[in-house]
Write a protein that holds these residues in place. Structure first.
Motif, PDB file in Angstrom:
ATOM      1  N   PHE A  14       0.814  -1.500  -0.136  1.00 12.24           N
ATOM      2  CA  PHE A  14       0.314  -0.030   0.184  1.00 12.24           C
ATOM      3  C   PHE A  14       0.796   1.291   0.066  1.00 12.24           C
ATOM      4  N   ALA A  15       0.658   1.736  -1.079  1.00  7.07           N
ATOM      5  CA  ALA A  15       1.334   3.719  -1.012  1.00  7.07           C
ATOM      6  C   ALA A  15       1.025   4.750  -0.322  1.00  7.07           C
ATOM      7  N   ILE A  16       1.720   5.244  -0.055  1.00 10.70           N
ATOM      8  CA  ILE A  16       0.643   6.678  -0.041  1.00 10.70           C
ATOM      9  C   ILE A  16       1.457   7.477  -0.545  1.00 10.70           C
ATOM     10  N   GLN A  17      -0.032   8.323  -0.972  1.00  9.25           N
ATOM     11  CA  GLN A  17       0.232   9.319  -2.029  1.00  9.25           C
ATOM     12  C   GLN A  17      -0.169  10.679  -1.672  1.00  9.25           C
ATOM     13  N   ASP A  19      -1.947  13.937  -3.101  1.00  3.75           N
ATOM     14  CA  ASP A  19      -2.365  14.503  -3.897  1.00  3.75           C
ATOM     15  C   ASP A  19      -2.001  13.289  -5.813  1.00  3.75           C
ATOM     16  N   GLY A  20      -2.431  12.541  -5.121  1.00  3.28           N
ATOM     17  CA  GLY A  20      -2.020  11.511  -6.523  1.00  3.28           C
ATOM     18  C   GLY A  20      -0.845  11.179  -6.999  1.00  3.28           C
ATOM     19  N   ARG A  21       0.232  11.360  -6.213  1.00  2.35           N
ATOM     20  CA  ARG A  21       1.678  11.456  -6.321  1.00  2.35           C
ATOM     21  C   ARG A  21       2.251  10.675  -5.388  1.00  2.35           C
ATOM     22  N   ALA A  22       3.229   9.201  -5.877  1.00  2.00           N
ATOM     23  CA  ALA A  22       4.342   8.997  -4.932  1.00  2.00           C
ATOM     24  C   ALA A  22       4.771   9.755  -3.850  1.00  2.00           C
ATOM     25  N   VAL A  23       5.133   9.247  -2.528  1.00  2.00           N
ATOM     26  CA  VAL A  23       5.233   9.954  -1.636  1.00  2.00           C
ATOM     27  C   VAL A  23       7.203   8.780  -1.768  1.00  2.00           C
ATOM     28  N   LEU A  31       7.561   4.674  -1.229  1.00  2.00           N
ATOM     29  CA  LEU A  31       6.710   5.083   0.273  1.00  2.00           C
ATOM     30  C   LEU A  31       5.547   3.932   0.103  1.00  2.00           C
ATOM     31  N   VAL A  32       5.787   2.568   0.520  1.00  2.00           N
ATOM     32  CA  VAL A  32       5.321   1.088   0.466  1.00  2.00           C
ATOM     33  C   VAL A  32       5.261   0.043   2.033  1.00  2.00           C
TER      34      VAL A  32
END
Length: 81
Positions: A14-17, A19-23, A31-32
Motif C-alpha cells: 500500500f503506497a502513500i500518495q 495529491d495522487g503522487r507517490a511519496v 513509500l510502500v
C-alpha cells in the motif's frame, strides 16, 4: 504542498500518495508498506502537517523510511549492527 494524503493499493503493498503522487523515502524509494492500516496511519500523519513539515510529528513515516531504506535494502548488514 498538497491537499490530500491518501492510500493506494500497489503491487508491493500500500503506497502513500499526496495529491495522487507517490511519496518517496529519503533514499528515493517508493513509500510502500505491507498493510492498509499502517498506510492509512502514515497518510494521516502527512494529512495532519501544517504550513511546514515536522518530521518529529511523523514517527510512523520515519520508521517506514528506515525500514525501507536501511533494513530492507540489506537485511544482513542491518541485523549485524
Amino acid at each position: 504542498f498538497w491537499t490530500d494524503a491518501a492510500v493506494a493499493a500497489d503491487a508491493a503493498g500500500f503506497a502513500i500518495q499526496l495529491d495522487g503522487r507517490a511519496v518517496r523515502t529519503p533514499a528515493r524509494a517508493p513509500l510502500v508498506v505491507p498493510t492498509h492500516a499502517l498506510a492509512a496511519a502514515i497518510a494521516a500523519e502527512w494529512q495532519a502537517q501544517g504550513e511546514e513539515i515536522d518530521p518529529r510529528a511523523m514517527p510512523l513515516t520515519g520508521l517506514a523510511n528506515a525500514a525501507i531504506d536501511h533494513a530492507a535494502a540489506n537485511p544482513a548488514a542491518f541485523a549485524a549492527t
